[in-house]
Enzyme design. Structure first.
Site, PDB file in Angstrom:
ATOM      1  N   GLU B  61       0.806  -1.222   0.000  1.00  0.00           N
ATOM      2  CA  GLU B  61       0.000   0.000   0.000  1.00  0.00           C
ATOM      3  C   GLU B  61       0.837   1.269   0.000  1.00  0.00           C
ATOM      4  O   GLU B  61       0.550   2.232  -0.719  1.00  0.00           O
ATOM      5  CB  GLU B  61      -0.955   0.023   1.195  1.00  0.00           C
ATOM      6  CG  GLU B  61      -2.177  -0.882   1.040  1.00  0.00           C
ATOM      7  CD  GLU B  61      -1.888  -2.350   1.245  1.00  0.00           C
ATOM      8  OE1 GLU B  61      -0.778  -2.674   1.734  1.00  0.00           O
ATOM      9  OE2 GLU B  61      -2.751  -3.189   0.922  1.00  0.00           O
ATOM     10  N   HIS B 130     -11.364  -4.274   8.645  1.00  0.00           N
ATOM     11  CA  HIS B 130     -11.918  -4.049   7.297  1.00  0.00           C
ATOM     12  C   HIS B 130     -13.202  -3.217   7.303  1.00  0.00           C
ATOM     13  O   HIS B 130     -14.006  -3.323   6.389  1.00  0.00           O
ATOM     14  CB  HIS B 130     -12.217  -5.382   6.603  1.00  0.00           C
ATOM     15  CG  HIS B 130     -11.003  -6.176   6.234  1.00  0.00           C
ATOM     16  ND1 HIS B 130     -10.318  -6.954   7.137  1.00  0.00           N
ATOM     17  CD2 HIS B 130     -10.336  -6.299   5.060  1.00  0.00           C
ATOM     18  CE1 HIS B 130      -9.294  -7.538   6.532  1.00  0.00           C
ATOM     19  NE2 HIS B 130      -9.286  -7.155   5.269  1.00  0.00           N
TER      20      HIS B 130
HETATM   21  C1  TPP Z   1      -2.538  -4.641   3.946  1.00  0.00           C
HETATM   22  C2  TPP Z   1      -3.608  -5.390   3.245  1.00  0.00           C
HETATM   23  N1  TPP Z   1      -3.723  -5.251   1.911  1.00  0.00           N
HETATM   24  C3  TPP Z   1      -4.698  -5.905   1.247  1.00  0.00           C
HETATM   25  C4  TPP Z   1      -5.582  -6.697   1.910  1.00  0.00           C
HETATM   26  C5  TPP Z   1      -6.656  -7.469   1.173  1.00  0.00           C
HETATM   27  N2  TPP Z   1      -6.223  -8.875   1.105  1.00  0.00           N
HETATM   28  C6  TPP Z   1      -6.628  -9.762   2.031  1.00  0.00           C
HETATM   29  S1  TPP Z   1      -5.909 -11.243   1.827  1.00  0.00           S
HETATM   30  C7  TPP Z   1      -5.069 -10.722   0.478  1.00  0.00           C
HETATM   31  C8  TPP Z   1      -4.150 -11.656  -0.233  1.00  0.00           C
HETATM   32  C9  TPP Z   1      -3.056 -12.124   0.654  1.00  0.00           C
HETATM   33  O1  TPP Z   1      -2.236 -12.991  -0.040  1.00  0.00           O
HETATM   34  P1  TPP Z   1      -1.171 -13.872   0.696  1.00  0.00           P
HETATM   35  O2  TPP Z   1      -0.348 -13.034   1.598  1.00  0.00           O
HETATM   36  O3  TPP Z   1      -0.452 -14.630  -0.348  1.00  0.00           O
HETATM   37  O4  TPP Z   1      -2.041 -14.837   1.621  1.00  0.00           O
HETATM   38  P2  TPP Z   1      -3.127 -15.922   1.159  1.00  0.00           P
HETATM   39  O5  TPP Z   1      -4.437 -15.235   1.092  1.00  0.00           O
HETATM   40  O6  TPP Z   1      -2.712 -16.485  -0.132  1.00  0.00           O
HETATM   41  O7  TPP Z   1      -3.120 -16.915   2.261  1.00  0.00           O
HETATM   42  C10 TPP Z   1      -5.351  -9.392   0.199  1.00  0.00           C
HETATM   43  C11 TPP Z   1      -4.790  -8.618  -0.912  1.00  0.00           C
HETATM   44  C12 TPP Z   1      -5.458  -6.775   3.308  1.00  0.00           C
HETATM   45  N3  TPP Z   1      -6.314  -7.497   4.038  1.00  0.00           N
HETATM   46  N4  TPP Z   1      -4.451  -6.134   3.942  1.00  0.00           N
END
Ligand code: TPP
Ligand code: MG
Lengths: 321, 324
Positions: B61, B130
């Site tokens: 971000e 959120h």
């Molecule tokens: C700082 C932040 N940015 C974006 C999001 C929205 N978001 C939630 S889970 C996710 C993907 C996360 O990917 P990863 O770290 O690979 O974990 P996975 O979901 O694959 O377990 C996103 C973009 C968030 N919750 N927090």
């Protein structure tokens, strides 16, 4: 590595607990009993269990939005977890947190964060406390491939490295962050390579092989407990379902999904246990039946539990002496 | 008259502006072909404008906003999306120290035409990370803030935001995305700093923002049945803020209720209340009332979240406290 029969069966059982728990949560979701959203851990069980099988009760775990598996593996109670997912008063966070924030501090779980990457600096801080107290505890810090692109990851790993903190950074690389595949957001194949930039060991392993995870964490744990600092472990794995509740995950090629389903960590471990004569098919079946009963009981407890009283909204903003 | 959703209205604004000006680019996490944004605002845009102009970013971000600001001061017009308003906090340096201050600090040498879009609000049980409404954090010099409540306003304000040469924080509400409303086919923009009177009335002024505008309108319709005529004003932009419309209304009604979804202390309502006290206290026949969330993080469980959120009943009660 030779493990005792009981330990191997315990590992198998924990993985099954996660699988059956997640299946039940998903089912309850379909019955409209789960408010909000859930991120299922199905497919990644070998990571949480392989890591936590090395941990003592007084070791810490830092969890993520996809955290049910971490909690179960570290010893959280299924009934209080399910109750939290349903928003009930009897849940771990008394209904304040929900699926994304289930946490049991009494079991050394430092919290599940909804902010991707935010747990990494927290885990570093827990490592600092351990170092200050002079104990030989460790922190296992879970995060995803996506989180490894946050500044918090780079800052956190560097600080833990330079202060030689007892943290095991466990990157669960399930190849996707929501719809974004790893190759779209980084040029390297192994996130473990990032360790080089911070002067610590980085190890990429098959995250669907629970014994491989166990052994790698065993090494990282020895290093951490011995005061030699952190390790970055990358566990290659896959989520069987979409990212969250309604995601059909159309961005993943069907062949890829099928390839990974074949590498199901639970089936693989079961086959291995049967092959080496630790359990029989029948015993495996009995364990599963037992787990299903425990999960059903947890669901029943959650469903029958009351919702919190509205006024409880106002509690716990501050601690009061 | 054509009706489209708030989500579609936002998408149309992005699309029309991108067609008009090719320096406009979009960047954010999963805004492209795979996902089209967590709330599907950017559906079809990567397909139409290509991956160069609609860029999926890593989960970073601070750098999304930083890169957008850096691009803005060098000839691009970026519209950055942050997936949830709560996550703006990860980019606070780039927003508050960089975007907001660069022009001033550099003696007017540079323009910073960047838009930061983010969805706010609770009501869908996604808990404290959120759901928060953080608009008051951005009431700082150098930032403009748009908070549309209807499809019509969303489209017109987003077009203005994109054309503005200054940083604009553009806050959408999760529960507004599916709302339908009249949006003309013709090109239009809505100037910043012009409130919209959503319902006229004589006895009390209700100022509300974002989703609370709709709750306030429903409350006002209920109040009509009790013979209380409420005027509902939506400022539409918090910075600049349209004092005139508000003061005129308060001078007419003599009573003011401020409704916001954010927590009460230090909120936008406090600022609005101070403005009225400074400039029109003699027009008030009763104390100002604020309807806002209690000073807690957003809780998860439905029973708690319902208690937390302002609603029609709380608005009606507040009005009845000050209208005889
Ligand atoms: C700082 C932040 N940015 C974006 C999001 C929205 N978001 C939630 S889970 C996710 C993907 C996360 O990917 P990863 O770290 O690979 O974990 P996975 O979901 O694959 O377990 C996103 C973009 C968030 N919750 N927090
Ligand atoms: Mg991932």
């Amino acid at each position: 590595m030779e493990l005792e029969k009981e330990k191997l069966i315990e590992i198998y059982r924990k993985m099954l607990e996660i699988r059956r728990f997640e299946e039940k949560a998903f089912e309850l979701f379909g019955e409209n009993l789960v408010p909000g959203t859930i991120h299922l851990y199905v497919g990644q069980e070998a990571v949480a269990v392989g890591v936590c099988a090395n941990l003592r009760k007084d070791d810490y775990v830092q969890s993520t939005h996809r955290g049910h598996g971490h909690c179960i593996a570290k010893g959280a109670q299924l009934d209080k977890m399910m109750a939290e997912i349903l928003g009930k008063k009897t849940g771990y966070c008394q209904g304040k947190g929900g699926s994304m924030h289930i946490t049991d501090f009494s079991m050394g779980i430092l919290g599940a964060t909804g902010v991707v990457g935010a747990g990494i600096p927290l885990a570093v801080g827990a490592g600092l406390s351990i170092q200050l107290k002079g104990t030989d505890q460790v922190v296992a810090c879970f995060f995803g491939d996506g989180a490894s692109n946050q500044g918090a990851f780079h800052e956190g790993v560097n600080l833990a490295a330079v202060w030689k903190l007892p943290v095991i950074f466990v990157c669960e690389n399930n190849l996707y962050a929501m719809g974004t595949s790893q190759s779209e957001v980084m040029l390297i194949e192994d996130i473990a390579d990032r360790a080089t930039g911070y002067g610590i060991p980085g190890v990429a392993i098959d995250g669907n092989d629970v014994m491989a995870v166990y052994e790698a964490v065993h090494e990282a744990g020895k290093r951490a407990r011995g005061g030699h600092g952190p390790t970055l472990l990358e566990c290659k794995t896959y989520r069987h379902k979409g990212h969250s509740r309604f995601d059909p995950a159309k961005y993943r090629p069907q062949e890829e999904v099928e390839k990974w389903i074949k590498k199901d960590p639970i089936k693989r471990f079961k086959t291995r246990l049967i092959d080496i004569g630790v359990i029989t098919e029948k015993e495996a079946e009995n364990i599963d039946q037992d787990v299903i009963e425990v999960v059903e009981a947890a669901a029943k407890f959650a469903i029958e539990s009351p919702f919190p009283d509205p006024e409880e909204t106002l509690n716990d903003v501050f601690s009061i002496e | 008259m054509r009706e489209i959703t708030y989500r579609e209205a936002l998408r149309e604004a992005l699309r029309e502006e991108m067609l008009r000006d090719e320096t406009i680019i979009l960047l954010g996490e999963d805004i492209g072909r795979h996902w089209h944004g967590a709330f599907k605002v950017t559906q079809g845009l990567a397909e139409e404008f290509g991956n160069d102009r609609v860029r999926d970013t890593p989960i970073s971000e601070n750098t999304i906003i930083g890169a957008a600001v850096g691009a803005a001061i060098t000839g691009s017009r970026p519209v950055a999306e942050i997936m949830f308003g709560d996550l703006l906090t990860l980019a606070m340096d780039q927003i508050l120290n960089q975007a907001a201050k660069l022009r001033y600090m550099f003696g007017g040498q540079v323009k910073v035409p960047v838009v930061v879009r983010a969805p706010f609000g609770a009501g869908v049980n996604v808990a404290a990370h959120h759901s928060q409404s953080l608009e008051s954090l951005f009431l700082k010099p150098g930032l403009k803030i748009a908070v549309p409540s209807t499809p019509y306003d969303a489209k017109g304000l987003l077009k203005t935001a994109i054309r503005d040469d200054n940083p604009v924080m553009f806050f959408e509400h999760k529960l507004c995305y599916a709302l339908k409303g009249h949006v003309p086919e013709e090109n239009y923009t809505i100037p910043f700093g012009e409130a919209s009177i959503k319902k006229e009335g004589e006895d009390v002024t209700i100022v509300a923002t974002m989703y609370m505008v709709h709750k306030s309108i429903t409350a006002a319709e209920e109040l009509d049945k009790d013979g209380i005529s409420a005027e509902v004003i939506d400022p539409r932009t918090l910075a600049p803020f349209d004092k005139e419309t508000l003061l005129e209304s308060v001078e007419k009604t003599g009573r003011l209720v401020i409704v916001e979804e954010a927590t009460k202390t230090g909120g936008v309502g406090a600022e609005i209340s101070a403005v009225v006290c400074e400039e029109a206290i003699w027009a008030l026949d009763a104390p100002i009332r604020r309807v806002a969330a209690p000073d807690t993080p957003v809780p998860f469980s439905p029973t708690l979240e319902e208690f937390y959120l302002p609603n029609e009943k709380k608005i009606i009660d507040a009005v009845k406290e000050i209208v005889p």
